[in-house]
Motif scaffolding. Structure first.
Motif, PDB file in Angstrom:
ATOM      1  N   SER A   1     -78.555  54.251 -23.612  1.00  0.00           N
ATOM      2  CA  SER A   1     -77.401  54.312 -22.709  1.00  0.00           C
ATOM      3  C   SER A   1     -77.171  52.970 -22.017  1.00  0.00           C
ATOM      4  O   SER A   1     -76.037  52.508 -21.877  1.00  0.00           O
ATOM      5  N   LYS A   2     -78.251  52.345 -21.581  1.00  0.00           N
ATOM      6  CA  LYS A   2     -78.139  51.031 -20.932  1.00  0.00           C
ATOM      7  C   LYS A   2     -77.577  49.998 -21.891  1.00  0.00           C
ATOM      8  O   LYS A   2     -76.722  49.171 -21.525  1.00  0.00           O
ATOM      9  N   GLU A   3     -78.063  50.032 -23.125  1.00  0.00           N
ATOM     10  CA  GLU A   3     -77.588  49.076 -24.118  1.00  0.00           C
ATOM     11  C   GLU A   3     -76.092  49.284 -24.407  1.00  0.00           C
ATOM     12  O   GLU A   3     -75.324  48.321 -24.567  1.00  0.00           O
ATOM     13  N   ALA A   4     -75.694  50.567 -24.465  1.00  0.00           N
ATOM     14  CA  ALA A   4     -74.284  50.859 -24.698  1.00  0.00           C
ATOM     15  C   ALA A   4     -73.412  50.341 -23.551  1.00  0.00           C
ATOM     16  O   ALA A   4     -72.313  49.804 -23.760  1.00  0.00           O
ATOM     17  N   VAL A   5     -73.907  50.495 -22.301  1.00  0.00           N
ATOM     18  CA  VAL A   5     -73.174  49.983 -21.140  1.00  0.00           C
ATOM     19  C   VAL A   5     -73.057  48.466 -21.214  1.00  0.00           C
ATOM     20  O   VAL A   5     -72.001  47.892 -20.914  1.00  0.00           O
ATOM     21  N   ARG A   6     -74.161  47.805 -21.637  1.00  0.00           N
ATOM     22  CA  ARG A   6     -74.137  46.336 -21.756  1.00  0.00           C
ATOM     23  C   ARG A   6     -73.092  45.902 -22.790  1.00  0.00           C
ATOM     24  O   ARG A   6     -72.339  44.949 -22.569  1.00  0.00           O
ATOM     25  N   GLN A   7     -73.101  46.581 -23.907  1.00  0.00           N
ATOM     26  CA  GLN A   7     -72.146  46.230 -24.950  1.00  0.00           C
ATOM     27  C   GLN A   7     -70.701  46.451 -24.493  1.00  0.00           C
ATOM     28  O   GLN A   7     -69.812  45.648 -24.773  1.00  0.00           O
ATOM     29  N   ASP A   8     -70.484  47.582 -23.760  1.00  0.00           N
ATOM     30  CA  ASP A   8     -69.140  47.845 -23.230  1.00  0.00           C
ATOM     31  C   ASP A   8     -68.717  46.777 -22.228  1.00  0.00           C
ATOM     32  O   ASP A   8     -67.555  46.340 -22.213  1.00  0.00           O
ATOM     33  N   ALA A   9     -69.669  46.348 -21.377  1.00  0.00           N
ATOM     34  CA  ALA A   9     -69.370  45.311 -20.386  1.00  0.00           C
ATOM     35  C   ALA A   9     -69.030  43.994 -21.071  1.00  0.00           C
ATOM     36  O   ALA A   9     -68.096  43.292 -20.675  1.00  0.00           O
ATOM     37  N   LYS A  10     -69.820  43.654 -22.129  1.00  0.00           N
ATOM     38  CA  LYS A  10     -69.530  42.418 -22.871  1.00  0.00           C
ATOM     39  C   LYS A  10     -68.159  42.490 -23.527  1.00  0.00           C
ATOM     40  O   LYS A  10     -67.398  41.524 -23.526  1.00  0.00           O
ATOM     41  N   GLY A  11     -67.847  43.653 -24.070  1.00  0.00           N
ATOM     42  CA  GLY A  11     -66.541  43.816 -24.701  1.00  0.00           C
ATOM     43  C   GLY A  11     -65.402  43.731 -23.697  1.00  0.00           C
ATOM     44  O   GLY A  11     -64.364  43.129 -23.973  1.00  0.00           O
ATOM     45  N   LEU A  12     -65.629  44.332 -22.530  1.00  0.00           N
ATOM     46  CA  LEU A  12     -64.605  44.270 -21.479  1.00  0.00           C
ATOM     47  C   LEU A  12     -64.410  42.840 -21.001  1.00  0.00           C
ATOM     48  O   LEU A  12     -63.279  42.380 -20.800  1.00  0.00           O
ATOM     49  N   TRP A  13     -65.507  42.105 -20.801  1.00  0.00           N
ATOM     50  CA  TRP A  13     -65.418  40.702 -20.363  1.00  0.00           C
ATOM     51  C   TRP A  13     -64.711  39.842 -21.408  1.00  0.00           C
ATOM     52  O   TRP A  13     -63.894  38.995 -21.082  1.00  0.00           O
ATOM     53  N   ALA A  14     -65.082  40.094 -22.695  1.00  0.00           N
ATOM     54  CA  ALA A  14     -64.441  39.335 -23.773  1.00  0.00           C
ATOM     55  C   ALA A  14     -62.946  39.633 -23.819  1.00  0.00           C
ATOM     56  O   ALA A  14     -62.123  38.728 -24.006  1.00  0.00           O
ATOM     57  N   SER A  15     -62.578  40.880 -23.627  1.00  0.00           N
ATOM     58  CA  SER A  15     -61.159  41.255 -23.619  1.00  0.00           C
ATOM     59  C   SER A  15     -60.431  40.612 -22.446  1.00  0.00           C
ATOM     60  O   SER A  15     -59.294  40.134 -22.582  1.00  0.00           O
ATOM     61  N   PHE A  16     -61.105  40.588 -21.277  1.00  0.00           N
ATOM     62  CA  PHE A  16     -60.492  39.971 -20.097  1.00  0.00           C
ATOM     63  C   PHE A  16     -60.284  38.471 -20.315  1.00  0.00           C
ATOM     64  O   PHE A  16     -59.234  37.922 -19.963  1.00  0.00           O
ATOM     65  N   LYS A  17     -61.298  37.805 -20.903  1.00  0.00           N
ATOM     66  CA  LYS A  17     -61.186  36.365 -21.174  1.00  0.00           C
ATOM     67  C   LYS A  17     -60.047  36.088 -22.148  1.00  0.00           C
ATOM     68  O   LYS A  17     -59.270  35.147 -21.970  1.00  0.00           O
ATOM     69  N   THR A  18     -59.964  36.923 -23.170  1.00  0.00           N
ATOM     70  CA  THR A  18     -58.893  36.750 -24.157  1.00  0.00           C
ATOM     71  C   THR A  18     -57.524  36.923 -23.495  1.00  0.00           C
ATOM     72  O   THR A  18     -56.590  36.149 -23.733  1.00  0.00           O
ATOM     73  N   PHE A  19     -57.419  37.942 -22.643  1.00  0.00           N
ATOM     74  CA  PHE A  19     -56.154  38.202 -21.940  1.00  0.00           C
ATOM     75  C   PHE A  19     -55.774  37.036 -21.048  1.00  0.00           C
ATOM     76  O   PHE A  19     -54.617  36.588 -21.046  1.00  0.00           O
ATOM     77  N   MET A  20     -56.736  36.510 -20.276  1.00  0.00           N
ATOM     78  CA  MET A  20     -56.451  35.398 -19.366  1.00  0.00           C
ATOM     79  C   MET A  20     -56.097  34.131 -20.130  1.00  0.00           C
ATOM     80  O   MET A  20     -55.214  33.371 -19.703  1.00  0.00           O
ATOM     81  N   ASN A  21     -56.785  33.900 -21.273  1.00  0.00           N
ATOM     82  CA  ASN A  21     -56.454  32.717 -22.078  1.00  0.00           C
ATOM     83  C   ASN A  21     -55.034  32.796 -22.621  1.00  0.00           C
ATOM     84  O   ASN A  21     -54.290  31.808 -22.615  1.00  0.00           O
ATOM     85  N   GLU A  22     -54.661  33.976 -23.103  1.00  0.00           N
ATOM     86  CA  GLU A  22     -53.308  34.147 -23.611  1.00  0.00           C
ATOM     87  C   GLU A  22     -52.271  34.050 -22.495  1.00  0.00           C
ATOM     88  O   GLU A  22     -51.157  33.571 -22.709  1.00  0.00           O
ATOM     89  N   LEU A  23     -52.667  34.507 -21.290  1.00  0.00           N
ATOM     90  CA  LEU A  23     -51.733  34.484 -20.163  1.00  0.00           C
ATOM     91  C   LEU A  23     -51.503  33.074 -19.632  1.00  0.00           C
ATOM     92  O   LEU A  23     -50.365  32.695 -19.328  1.00  0.00           O
ATOM     93  N   LEU A  24     -52.571  32.272 -19.521  1.00  0.00           N
ATOM     94  CA  LEU A  24     -52.478  30.976 -18.840  1.00  0.00           C
ATOM     95  C   LEU A  24     -52.432  29.776 -19.781  1.00  0.00           C
ATOM     96  O   LEU A  24     -52.064  28.682 -19.351  1.00  0.00           O
ATOM     97  N   ASP A  25     -52.797  29.954 -21.038  1.00  0.00           N
ATOM     98  CA  ASP A  25     -52.826  28.814 -21.953  1.00  0.00           C
ATOM     99  C   ASP A  25     -51.405  28.453 -22.379  1.00  0.00           C
ATOM    100  O   ASP A  25     -50.634  29.316 -22.811  1.00  0.00           O
TER     101      ASP A  25
END
Length: 478
Positions: free
Chosen positions: A13-37
């Protein structure tokens, strides 16, 4: 075994949460790059050509600048923000300033020379135009729009820098026609200071001139600096010269000029920021410790001398030593002016008690105003009746005098269209030796009457007046 399975489940369960958090962070970074680049949407060649095309200053551009300076000066003279904004939208001042920032960023020494020469020409022409306007049409009073450009503060620096950023970012976008952005971003910071500097020259006030030119210089530097930074971040290709010695020399010159621009800009930002912070602390001290104290009445504006580290406060009435000591101690609570010396000046010739007594007497007098007004109105009526009686008595006693009040009343009854009638005796001479006294009546008729009707009525009125006044001669004036 059950405990091992439970621990294994928790770990998964902890590992799944970590993976979800990494995916959420990666999605947020992608969104911000597309928004501000905005690098992918940049057209280097079109941007450089467009900026170079705005650098030349001659012909129509010169006349547009002259007209915009006149419009801005009229707006400052009339204290009209709307007119000043109108001048901002047509000003061509942005071209050479963008040229300076771009040439430093891409190592283009030829464009740098042209930009500096054209910018200097624009400044001189603007100052001459504003000077002529304010010399020919002087201000009746100094307006807030004008005085707002005499001394810069941190807001002016920020407006220039972020306006320059918005301008150059919009200019680098493919297919963008951003002329409105250009006018607002640049002229907002540049047009009014030049007009104010011309006003300072017109009235011979060197402080106004230097203050306005200081504000203009700050804004121009920070706009050029914003252009330089954006083009460097976008990785605009630097010009390469065939001659290696020339390439090296040009690179050194461009780097030196860029350094000379950036160092004063940073220093100016720091100095203006410090001045703004000190002023804010001073304003808070005056508001809290002086203006909000009902027992203290300021006489004139408080003065702050940054060189002498001194604050001068002048009051109405005598200031008690305890109050003066409190004002000097309270300034220590305000960090940015804690080292300033407070000088308190009171008017010892009149104490607060005396002023309070005077106010009390004034209020008492105001309470009696209704009685006084009523009494005066009754007296006026008595005097009017008395004057009317005296007039009748005089007319009856003096047989040679003309009973004007009686004749005026009769004239109004017979000629209802008369609005006013006056009678006097005038001195007249034709041979400049013999002096005659002639009776003269001035008659004002209703504006609604036609001229031919008035002429007919004047003949009738003249005959009637001569008969009633027993006059051989009478002059009628309109």
């Amino acid at each position: 075994m059950d405990e091992n399975k439970q621990e294994e489940t928790i770990d998964k369960s902890k590992e799944a949460v970590r993976q979800d958090a990494k995916g959420l962070w990666a999605s947020f970074k992608t969104f911000m790059n597309e928004l501000l680049d905005f690098k992918h949407d940049t057209d280097q060649e079109a941007t450089i050509e467009a900026i170079k095309g705005d650098v030349p200053f001659k012909g129509a551009t010169a006349w547009i600048l002259i007209c915009s300076i006149f419009v801005a000066s009229i707006g400052l003279n009339a204290n009209s923000t709307a007119v000043v904004i109108g001048a901002m939208l047509i000003s061509p001042l942005m071209g050479p300033i963008l040229g300076v920032g771009m040439s430093l960023a891409i190592n283009d020494i030829d464009t740098l020379k042209k930009s500096l020469v054209n910018l200097a020409t624009m400044i001189v022409l603007s100052l001459i135009t504003a000077f002529l306007f304010f010399f020919l049409f002087p201000l009746r009073e100094e307006t807030s729009e004008l005085m707002g450009r005499v001394k810069p503060d941190i807001r002016d620096v920020l407006i220039a820098f972020f306006g320059g950023l918005a301008l150059i970012i919009a200019r680098t976008k493919k297919g963008t026609i951003a002329s409105v952005i250009f006018g607002v971003a640049i002229a907002t910071a540049l047009m009014p200071p030049l007009c104010t500097a011309g006003y300072g020259l017109a009235i011979g006030n060197l402080d106004y001139f230097l203050g306005a030119m200081y504000l203009f210089t700050i804004n121009a530097i920070f706009i050029a600096l914003a252009t330089f930074i954006v083009l460097k971040l976008l990785g605009f290709t630097m010009i390469r010269y065939v001659n290696s010695k020339k390439r090296k020399r040009v690179a050194q010159i461009a780097s030196l000029i860029a350094l000379l621009v950036m160092v004063p800009a940073v220093r100016t930002f720091i100095n203006v920021y410090k001045e703004t912070v000190v002023q804010a602390s001073f304003d808070k001290y005056i508001k809290t410790e002086v203006e909000d104290n009902d027992n203290l009445w300021l006489n004139g504006e408080p003065r702050k001398d940054d060189e002498k580290k001194q604050i001068r406060l002048r009051f109405n009435g005598e200031i008690a030593p305890a109050v003066e000591t409190n004002l000097k101690l309270k300034v220590k609570d305000y960090d940015k002016i804690s080292d300033y010396d407070v000088v308190v000046i009171g008017n010892k010739s009149r104490s607060i008690d005396d002023i309070s007594k005077s106010l009390e007497r004034a209020y008492n007098n105001l309470d009696q105003k209704d009685y006084v007004i009523n009494g005066l109105q009754d007296k006026i009526k008595e005097l009017e009746n008395e004057i009317s009686g005296l007039t009748s008595t005089i007319e009856k006693a003096d047989k040679s005098s003309i009973p004007f009040s009686k004749i005026a009343g009769g004239a109004k009854l017979r000629f209802n269209d008369i609005q006013e009638i006056r009678f006097s005796k005038v001195l007249s001479t034709k041979d400049f030796i013999k002096i005659d006294t002639l009776p003269e009546a001035t008659v004002i008729w209703s504006n609604k009457l036609k001229k031919d009707y008035v002429a007919k009525k004047e003949i009738e009125l003249k005959k009637w007046l001569q008969k009633e006044m027993k006059l051989d001669t009478l002059i009628i004036k309109k």
